[in-house]
Each structure stands twice: as C-alpha cells, then as structure tokens.
Design a protein around this motif. Structure first.
Motif, PDB file in Angstrom:
ATOM      1  N   LEU A  95       0.822  -1.202   0.000  1.00  0.00           N
ATOM      2  CA  LEU A  95       0.000   0.000   0.000  1.00  0.00           C
ATOM      3  C   LEU A  95       0.859   1.256   0.000  1.00  0.00           C
ATOM      4  O   LEU A  95       0.533   2.244  -0.674  1.00  0.00           O
ATOM      5  CB  LEU A  95      -0.918  -0.009   1.238  1.00  0.00           C
ATOM      6  N   ALA A  96       1.953   1.243   0.743  1.00  0.00           N
ATOM      7  CA  ALA A  96       2.811   2.428   0.841  1.00  0.00           C
ATOM      8  C   ALA A  96       3.286   2.877  -0.532  1.00  0.00           C
ATOM      9  O   ALA A  96       3.362   4.074  -0.823  1.00  0.00           O
ATOM     10  CB  ALA A  96       4.007   2.140   1.739  1.00  0.00           C
ATOM     11  N   ARG A  97       3.595   1.936  -1.395  1.00  0.00           N
ATOM     12  CA  ARG A  97       4.092   2.289  -2.718  1.00  0.00           C
ATOM     13  C   ARG A  97       2.989   2.888  -3.583  1.00  0.00           C
ATOM     14  O   ARG A  97       3.243   3.780  -4.390  1.00  0.00           O
ATOM     15  CB  ARG A  97       4.699   1.064  -3.402  1.00  0.00           C
ATOM     16  N   HIS A  98       1.774   2.394  -3.427  1.00  0.00           N
ATOM     17  CA  HIS A  98       0.665   2.970  -4.177  1.00  0.00           C
ATOM     18  C   HIS A  98       0.375   4.400  -3.712  1.00  0.00           C
ATOM     19  O   HIS A  98       0.039   5.268  -4.524  1.00  0.00           O
ATOM     20  CB  HIS A  98      -0.580   2.094  -4.029  1.00  0.00           C
ATOM     21  N   ILE A  99       0.521   4.646  -2.432  1.00  0.00           N
ATOM     22  CA  ILE A  99       0.339   6.013  -1.924  1.00  0.00           C
ATOM     23  C   ILE A  99       1.414   6.928  -2.506  1.00  0.00           C
ATOM     24  O   ILE A  99       1.129   8.038  -2.961  1.00  0.00           O
ATOM     25  CB  ILE A  99       0.372   6.026  -0.384  1.00  0.00           C
ATOM     26  N   THR A 100       2.650   6.445  -2.533  1.00  0.00           N
ATOM     27  CA  THR A 100       3.746   7.231  -3.106  1.00  0.00           C
ATOM     28  C   THR A 100       3.516   7.493  -4.591  1.00  0.00           C
ATOM     29  O   THR A 100       3.820   8.575  -5.102  1.00  0.00           O
ATOM     30  CB  THR A 100       5.084   6.491  -2.914  1.00  0.00           C
ATOM     31  N   SER A 101       2.945   6.515  -5.299  1.00  0.00           N
ATOM     32  CA  SER A 101       2.759   6.645  -6.749  1.00  0.00           C
ATOM     33  C   SER A 101       1.768   7.739  -7.127  1.00  0.00           C
ATOM     34  O   SER A 101       1.729   8.152  -8.288  1.00  0.00           O
ATOM     35  CB  SER A 101       2.291   5.312  -7.342  1.00  0.00           C
ATOM     36  N   LEU A 102       0.974   8.227  -6.179  1.00  0.00           N
ATOM     37  CA  LEU A 102      -0.016   9.262  -6.481  1.00  0.00           C
ATOM     38  C   LEU A 102       0.630  10.589  -6.863  1.00  0.00           C
ATOM     39  O   LEU A 102      -0.008  11.451  -7.465  1.00  0.00           O
ATOM     40  CB  LEU A 102      -0.952   9.472  -5.282  1.00  0.00           C
ATOM     41  N   GLY A 103       1.892  10.767  -6.491  1.00  0.00           N
ATOM     42  CA  GLY A 103       2.598  11.987  -6.877  1.00  0.00           C
ATOM     43  C   GLY A 103       2.192  13.210  -6.094  1.00  0.00           C
ATOM     44  O   GLY A 103       2.301  14.337  -6.586  1.00  0.00           O
ATOM     45  N   ILE A 104       1.731  13.008  -4.866  1.00  0.00           N
ATOM     46  CA  ILE A 104       1.316  14.140  -4.037  1.00  0.00           C
ATOM     47  C   ILE A 104       2.541  14.788  -3.411  1.00  0.00           C
ATOM     48  O   ILE A 104       3.381  14.109  -2.814  1.00  0.00           O
ATOM     49  CB  ILE A 104       0.334  13.673  -2.947  1.00  0.00           C
ATOM     50  N   ARG A 105       2.625  16.102  -3.545  1.00  0.00           N
ATOM     51  CA  ARG A 105       3.767  16.813  -2.973  1.00  0.00           C
ATOM     52  C   ARG A 105       3.848  16.541  -1.465  1.00  0.00           C
ATOM     53  O   ARG A 105       2.848  16.588  -0.747  1.00  0.00           O
ATOM     54  CB  ARG A 105       3.629  18.310  -3.194  1.00  0.00           C
ATOM     55  N   VAL A 144      -0.331  12.572  12.405  1.00  0.00           N
ATOM     56  CA  VAL A 144       0.647  11.561  11.995  1.00  0.00           C
ATOM     57  C   VAL A 144       2.052  12.057  12.314  1.00  0.00           C
ATOM     58  O   VAL A 144       2.385  13.219  12.058  1.00  0.00           O
ATOM     59  CB  VAL A 144       0.525  11.264  10.487  1.00  0.00           C
ATOM     60  N   ASP A 145       2.863  11.184  12.874  1.00  0.00           N
ATOM     61  CA  ASP A 145       4.231  11.554  13.229  1.00  0.00           C
ATOM     62  C   ASP A 145       4.991  12.029  11.994  1.00  0.00           C
ATOM     63  O   ASP A 145       5.070  11.315  10.986  1.00  0.00           O
ATOM     64  CB  ASP A 145       4.949  10.337  13.832  1.00  0.00           C
ATOM     65  N   GLY A 146       5.522  13.241  12.050  1.00  0.00           N
ATOM     66  CA  GLY A 146       6.310  13.774  10.947  1.00  0.00           C
ATOM     67  C   GLY A 146       5.534  14.594   9.945  1.00  0.00           C
ATOM     68  O   GLY A 146       6.118  15.100   8.983  1.00  0.00           O
ATOM     69  N   VAL A 147       4.229  14.760  10.135  1.00  0.00           N
ATOM     70  CA  VAL A 147       3.413  15.551   9.211  1.00  0.00           C
ATOM     71  C   VAL A 147       3.091  16.901   9.856  1.00  0.00           C
ATOM     72  O   VAL A 147       2.350  16.969  10.843  1.00  0.00           O
ATOM     73  CB  VAL A 147       2.101  14.822   8.835  1.00  0.00           C
ATOM     74  N   ALA A 148       3.640  17.974   9.287  1.00  0.00           N
ATOM     75  CA  ALA A 148       3.356  19.319   9.788  1.00  0.00           C
ATOM     76  C   ALA A 148       1.979  19.763   9.302  1.00  0.00           C
ATOM     77  O   ALA A 148       1.435  19.218   8.337  1.00  0.00           O
ATOM     78  CB  ALA A 148       4.429  20.294   9.302  1.00  0.00           C
ATOM     79  N   THR A 149       1.431  20.780   9.950  1.00  0.00           N
ATOM     80  CA  THR A 149       0.085  21.245   9.602  1.00  0.00           C
ATOM     81  C   THR A 149       0.002  21.695   8.155  1.00  0.00           C
ATOM     82  O   THR A 149      -0.953  21.373   7.439  1.00  0.00           O
ATOM     83  CB  THR A 149      -0.333  22.408  10.532  1.00  0.00           C
ATOM     84  N   ILE A 150       1.024  22.423   7.671  1.00  0.00           N
ATOM     85  CA  ILE A 150       0.991  22.902   6.295  1.00  0.00           C
ATOM     86  C   ILE A 150       1.047  21.733   5.306  1.00  0.00           C
ATOM     87  O   ILE A 150       0.388  21.743   4.264  1.00  0.00           O
ATOM     88  CB  ILE A 150       2.137  23.914   6.043  1.00  0.00           C
ATOM     89  N   THR A 151       1.816  20.692   5.675  1.00  0.00           N
ATOM     90  CA  THR A 151       1.869  19.499   4.828  1.00  0.00           C
ATOM     91  C   THR A 151       0.528  18.778   4.844  1.00  0.00           C
ATOM     92  O   THR A 151       0.051  18.294   3.811  1.00  0.00           O
ATOM     93  CB  THR A 151       2.982  18.550   5.306  1.00  0.00           C
ATOM     94  N   ALA A 152      -0.101  18.718   6.022  1.00  0.00           N
ATOM     95  CA  ALA A 152      -1.414  18.080   6.145  1.00  0.00           C
ATOM     96  C   ALA A 152      -2.446  18.791   5.274  1.00  0.00           C
ATOM     97  O   ALA A 152      -3.278  18.149   4.622  1.00  0.00           O
ATOM     98  CB  ALA A 152      -1.858  18.074   7.604  1.00  0.00           C
ATOM     99  N   CYS A 153      -2.391  20.120   5.243  1.00  0.00           N
ATOM    100  CA  CYS A 153      -3.324  20.892   4.410  1.00  0.00           C
ATOM    101  C   CYS A 153      -3.128  20.563   2.937  1.00  0.00           C
ATOM    102  O   CYS A 153      -4.104  20.382   2.185  1.00  0.00           O
ATOM    103  CB  CYS A 153      -3.133  22.389   4.653  1.00  0.00           C
ATOM    104  N   TRP A 154      -1.871  20.501   2.520  1.00  0.00           N
ATOM    105  CA  TRP A 154      -1.595  20.220   1.111  1.00  0.00           C
ATOM    106  C   TRP A 154      -2.013  18.801   0.743  1.00  0.00           C
ATOM    107  O   TRP A 154      -2.634  18.577  -0.294  1.00  0.00           O
ATOM    108  CB  TRP A 154      -0.105  20.432   0.815  1.00  0.00           C
ATOM    109  N   ILE A 155      -1.709  17.834   1.593  1.00  0.00           N
ATOM    110  CA  ILE A 155      -2.087  16.446   1.310  1.00  0.00           C
ATOM    111  C   ILE A 155      -3.606  16.320   1.220  1.00  0.00           C
ATOM    112  O   ILE A 155      -4.143  15.660   0.323  1.00  0.00           O
ATOM    113  CB  ILE A 155      -1.522  15.497   2.390  1.00  0.00           C
ATOM    114  N   ARG A 156      -4.305  16.983   2.157  1.00  0.00           N
ATOM    115  CA  ARG A 156      -5.768  16.916   2.137  1.00  0.00           C
ATOM    116  C   ARG A 156      -6.327  17.503   0.833  1.00  0.00           C
ATOM    117  O   ARG A 156      -7.236  16.938   0.214  1.00  0.00           O
ATOM    118  CB  ARG A 156      -6.322  17.687   3.343  1.00  0.00           C
ATOM    119  N   THR A 157      -5.760  18.624   0.395  1.00  0.00           N
ATOM    120  CA  THR A 157      -6.212  19.252  -0.847  1.00  0.00           C
ATOM    121  C   THR A 157      -5.984  18.327  -2.032  1.00  0.00           C
ATOM    122  O   THR A 157      -6.866  18.154  -2.889  1.00  0.00           O
ATOM    123  CB  THR A 157      -5.464  20.579  -1.074  1.00  0.00           C
ATOM    124  N   ARG A 158      -4.814  17.725  -2.107  1.00  0.00           N
ATOM    125  CA  ARG A 158      -4.502  16.846  -3.240  1.00  0.00           C
ATOM    126  C   ARG A 158      -5.319  15.557  -3.192  1.00  0.00           C
ATOM    127  O   ARG A 158      -5.665  14.978  -4.226  1.00  0.00           O
ATOM    128  CB  ARG A 158      -2.999  16.524  -3.270  1.00  0.00           C
TER     129      ARG A 158
END
Length: 681
Positions: free
Chosen positions: A516-526, A557-571
């Motif tokens: 699953l981790a590789r499929h998540i990485t393959s999405l190309g999310i910044r 999630v350990d290692g996820v900053a708020t700004i990163t969380a916002c971007w991931i959620r948007t993508r």
C-alpha cells in the motif's frame, strides 16, 4: 577511483558479466586513452562484485575486487616488492582513526597525483629500466618510451652522481603538458584526449607516436645505496630531490601557502593540509584526485605492515569529483511528477571525471538570479555524488555580452501561472506532470514496472490512452502495441509492438500487488515520498481511511506538519476519482505487513538503515524494517533506537555517531536473518 557501495548481483551470470565489464573498464582506466565508463560507475560496479563475493566466496571475481590494480594486465616484469594500492577515506573521522593507528608517529601529507604509477631503476646514476605498476605484482617495460625524446620532466636519465637504486612515483600531465599534447594530437588528425590521466596511460605504451606527448614525474618512494639507514621518508625524498628527481613532497610543499605544514602527528594539522590542498586543487597546474597521508618512519611502516592489497601505514584521502567549466547556452524549464518546476542548463560539452556533459541541473529560479546567470555565462559543473551533473556556481570573470535570463512566469505546458509561495515553483494543473508522474510511479522503488520509461509514458499520454494513474491499469496489449514513441537521441518513431506491450501489461498487473505504501507514493502528491508513503500506510492502513482523513487526522501523523497536512488533504480531494478507480481495479488497499507492528521483533523502535543491505534497495530495506514493527528514519539522533549497518563509507560515518550517542547497532546480516525468520513464520 572512489570507493562506494552497491548491492550484490542476483545470480552468477549477472556477476560474471559484471566482472568482464569491470576488467575491460580497468584496462581502459590504467592503459587506454579513452575511459569506458565514469569513475563513479566503475566504483559501484566493483563494489557490487565485492559484495557478491562476500556472500558467495566460491564465485571467482578474477581479481577485480581483490587485485592491487583490479582487472589490469600484469605485464612481463615482476616487481621485487608489490606496488600496492591505498585504502581510501573521505572524512575527518576516518583521518583521525588512521592517525590513531600511527600512535603519535610523524605523518606526511602528499598530493595524490592522477596519472600512472611506475617503478624506475637506476644503476650507477643511469636510468636502466622503467616498469608500469600493472596489476601490482608485475608490469610492462616502458623504458624506451620514458627515455625517448623529450623524456619525462622531473625524471632524469642521468643523475649527477653514480647512484644505484629504485624510485617509485607517478607519471602525469601538467596543465601545460596536456594542452601541448592535445595541440600536437589534433594537428596530427586525431581526436583530442579525453583527460590527462588517460592521455598518459594510452601514450606511454605507444612506441610509434607521430606526435610529441610531454609528461612529468613525481616520486613518492625511493630506496637504494646510501639510504639503508635513513628512517625518515622526507629525508629520503630530499636525497631524490638533490639527485634532480622531482618528488610529490616537493610539489605539495610548493603548492601550499607558506606556513602550511605537510607533516605532523596531530590529525587536525594533517587535515588542515589536506583541506588546503583540496581548496587549491582547481588552481594547481598538476592533476590530483586526493591527498596521501603516510607514516614518515620506515620502522613504523615495517611494524604496521600491509594487508592483502594495501599498506596499513598509508591511506588516500579522496577529494570530491572534479569540477568542469563551460558556457551556459540555454536554460530549459520542465515540470516534474509533483508539478515542481525543474531547471536544466544546456552547456557547451565539457568533460567532468571522464564523462562528457551537455546538460546539468540548476537549483531554482531564485538561485539562478542570485548567481546572475545568463546565456553566455561561464559556469562550474560537478557530477554530484559522481552521478548527476549540476551547475554549482558562476565561474570567475564573466564576458560582457552575457544575456540576462528571465524565467517564465507561467508553466510551459499549460500556460497557467506558477504557484510561487516559496523558493520552489509548482504547477497545480495535474495533467502537466502526468508523463513524469507515470515514469516515477513505474520506477523500481515504487511500482517497479519494467519498460515504462519516459518515452513510453509520454507516448501513452499523447495517444490519450492514459489520462490519470488509474488508466494505467486498464490498458490492453492491443492498445499499447499500436502506440508509437520516439527513442531518446532519435527522431524516428517506432511502434511499441505486441511483445513489449505484453511484458508491459504483465508488469502493470504485478504492480497491483505492491505494498500500500508504494501505491500512496505513486499518487505523486507533494510531500509524500517513499518514507511518508510508508508512514501514512502504517497510520491509516487502507486507501479508504487515508482518503477520509481530515486535516487534523493527517497532522496527528508523526512527521506531518500542519501545512503538509493541508496540502495532502487538498490533493487527496483532487485525486478522489482516481482513488475510486484504483480501488475498483483491485489495487492493494490494506497495509502490507507480515507481522503486526505491535508484535514485530523491532516493534516500537525508531530505526536508521545505513550502507548497502545485500539483495535489497534502500526502500526495500526500510519496508522490511517496518514489517518488523519499526519506524524508519533517515538520520541518527538521540531519538534513534537502533542503527542497522551495511557496507560503505556512509555506514562508517553513521556508525561513529551511533557509537558516540550509545545507540545499539545491528549488522545487515543479522537484520536479514531477522526478517527472513519473520517472513517464514
């Protein structure tokens, strides 16, 4: 050649092919005019061979990883004493460790010349024989070439006194030698030499050269009459100098600023001389690729002795890759898999570390502006990590006719404005980076789809067969077979064909079963690379859970900053339809773990992996650690619970830090055994 690490070969056939390639490359390195591969590629090849023989002692490397001069021809003349190579270091800590082994003995720093080692015999003051190092045990007789006009600068054929003995040193080309040799060579109708080292190695063996090839010599060892009771290396070098023989110590001392010592017993003093020599390297008129640190005392040398291929009383401190200088002709702007703008310099061809470079990466638009780079700028180029060419600075005085470069304000593919919230620029239009996203998704450490390279990915997008990542899993052999693509370096299109298409479809089908981790990485999310992909897979467990996560869930999630969380959620919103279709075509949606994380033998541990882990890429090793319940990290800190140590110089550095912090370690072999046991149960 720099040492490095590499994974072992999977089978005997691949190993034997690698041995043949290494031997051919070594012959070219030590005896040819043109190198067959860059030094870094050769080092990785030999490291892979060495790793394979450690795992399979019965495999025959034919001396590639163990001979003094791997893969080279021994020649007809035996050396009375083997001409050993030197162990290599690259860090201050390694230098300190080496100095510690000398036990307060005085050490000497000399430039490590990038040429060809040889052995010279004098009898009654006359040069009577010159022999190449060859394979260290025997070499070729080059007496005729050394004594022919105009001779070798710094290596007299007649001494001022009737001395009998031997000198060992390096034949090299100074900057002036190389320029004159190339002028003479091109005037004779031949192509110019690639670099000075190979020019020496190729020319010294030719008996019938139609042009003059000036060369120089620097001695690094001497023995013979009158020197039997002289213990100090520097005193013996003084004898050589008085005899008219140029020495490495003499050239090194002459190159360094007044007051810089080339001898001492403190590591910091020796490091200062090494660093100064490295800083001066671009301005020296002789080629060097490092510095040699050696015990001054012959008694100490005898006490320390040697191992199979190198003395214990000397080591080579290797410098960073060579720097080349070229003219910037253009700057190309492209869009990467995450939409990030990439900048590539188009430069006049320049040879760096034996490789001709025409393109080199640039940092970002702000850096380009700070360097005041424009079309016509003179730039310095390195091969970062001996692999990726990169422009590191504007070089020296610039011409007045440099044309300022103005970066585009819009994406070159969709004509939409860049997102410029920081130094890195992004295009937020998903289709702009689709071909790059597919290429990255197909790479070995992500979905591992063999055959889906840049040209094929671009062709599938151009043919409108693939509009997003999910489309990849719906392709048929017939659809792919009819697609035409243009191979790199050509202008003629060719059909992919049924055979290649069938292999590609099989590879895509196999990709469905990746973790699953590789499929998540393959999405190309910044913000989601390999490590973050595994972290999210561990935390959420399924694609459904990840898709439903809120910003607060992601920020937890350990290692996820708020700004990163916002971007991931948007993508995630942007690719929601893709996620639905990925699930529909049967993509693995449950986190892959052989043993539940809470029960794994490394459960709860924060683990760092360093060096080469046999038969695994770094991503595979990190996945294996996480299957054992660990959390993977990149660097050793006070929060690290365990360091898993493979082979390589990077491993030595992290191991030293772990020892300093009192962090437990585990060998690569024990880690593999632990993982194998978990998989079997």
């Amino acid at each position: 050649m720099d040492s490095t690490t590499a994974a072992p070969f999977d089978n005997l056939s691949a190993f034997e092919r690698a041995v043949e390639r290494a031997r051919a490359a070594a012959e070219a390195y030590f005896g040819g005019e043109t190198p067959l591969m860059p030094d870094g590629d050769y080092d990785r090849l030999v490291a892979g061979i060495a790793a394979s023989t450690r795992l399979n002692p019965h495999w025959n490397d034919r001396g590639v990883a163990t001979a003094v001069a791997a893969g080279t021809s021994g020649g007809d003349v035996r050396h009375a004493t083997p001409m050993l190579s030197l162990d290599k270091i690259t860090t201050t800590a390694e230098l300190q460790q080496f100095v510690h082994t000398l036990n307060t003995c005085m050490a000497v720093v000399e430039a490590k010349f990038d040429g060809m080692a040889c052995h010279i015999d004098y009898r009654d003051g006359r040069l009577v024989r010159a022999v190449t190092r060859g394979d260290g045990a025997a070499g070729d007789d080059i007496t005729h070439q050394v004594t022919r006009e105009p001779g070798i600068a710094g290596l007299p054929q007649e001494l001022p006194h009737p001395w009998t003995g031997s000198v060992r040193g390096e034949i090299f080309m100074s900057t002036n030698d190389f320029e004159r040799a190339n002028a003479a060579r091109t005037a004779s109708g031949k192509s110019p030499f690639v670099n000075a080292r190979n020019a020496v190695a190729g020319s010294i063996r030719k008996l019938d050269r139609a042009y003059s090839v000036p060369m120089s010599f620097a001695a690094y060892a001497i023995s013979g009459s009158g020197l039997e009771d002289v213990d100090s290396h520097l005193e013996r070098m003084a004898h050589a100098r008085l005899s008219g023989i140029t020495t490495a110590a003499m050239l090194t001392a002459g190159a360094l600023p007044a007051g810089t010592l080339i001898y001492g017993h403190r590591a910091e003093d020796l490091q200062r001389a090494v660093d100064t020599l490295g800083d001066l390297r671009p301005r020296l008129d002789f080629p060097i690729d490092g510095a040699v640190i050696k015990a001054d005392s012959r008694v100490v040398r005898t006490r320390l002795g040697s191992h199979s291929s190198a003395p214990r009383w000397a080591t080579a401190y290797k410098f960073a890759p060579d720097t080349g200088y070229s003219i910037l002709r253009d700057i190309e702007v492209s869009v990467g898999r995450t939409g990030r703008a990439g900048f590539r310099a188009v430069i006049d061809p320049v040879t760096v570390a034996g490789t001709t470079i025409r393109y080199a990466s640039l940092h970002n638009a702000d850096w380009i502006a700070q360097q005041r780079l424009g079309i016509g700028s003179r730039v310095s180029v390195v091969r970062a990590g001996d692999v990726i060419p990169r422009v590191i600075a504007a070089a020296g005085e610039q011409q007045e006719d440099v044309v300022p470069w103005i970066p585009p304000t819009r994406c070159p593919q969709c004509d939409q404005p860049w997102e410029r919230s920081g130094q890195l620029w992004y295009c937020t239009v998903p289709t702009c980076s689709l071909a790059a996203l597919l290429t990255d998704a197909a790479s070995r450490d992500v979905l591992d789809i063999d055959g889906l390279g840049e040209e094929v990915a671009a062709a599938l997008v151009e043919a409108e067969l693939v509009r997003d990542l999910a489309d990849l899993y719906t392709l048929t052999v017939d659809q792919i077979a009819e697609v035409s693509y243009v191979r790199a370096g050509t202008t003629v299109g060719r059909r992919i064909g049924v055979t290649t298409a069938a292999k590609l479809v099989a590879g895509i089908a196999a990709a469905k079963e990746r973790p699953l981790a590789r499929h998540i990485t393959s999405l190309g999310i910044r913000g989601i690379g390999h490590r973050m992909g595994r972290t999210l897979a561990q935390h959420f467990g399924t694609l459904d859970a990840l898709r439903s996560a809120t910003i607060d869930d992601l920020a937890a999630v350990d290692g996820v900053a708020t700004i990163t969380a916002c971007w991931i959620r948007t993508r995630l919103y942007d690719v929601e339809a893709v996620l639905d279709r990925l699930i529909a075509v049967g993509i693995t949606t449950v986190h892959d773990t052989t043993t539940p994380a809470s029960q794994g033998s490394l459960a709860g541990k924060r683990v760092v992996i360093t060096g080469a882990i046999p038969a695994m890429t770094r991503t595979q090793a990190q996945e294996a650690a996480e299957r054992l319940g660990a959390t993977s990290a990149a660097s050793v800190t006070t929060k690290t619970d365990l360091l898993i140590v493979g082979a390589g110089s990077s491993a030595r550095r992290k191991l030293a830090k772990a020892n300093e912090l009192g962090i437990p370690t585990m060998s690569a072999e024990d880690f593999l055994a632990l993982h194998a046991e978990a998989v079997s149960t």
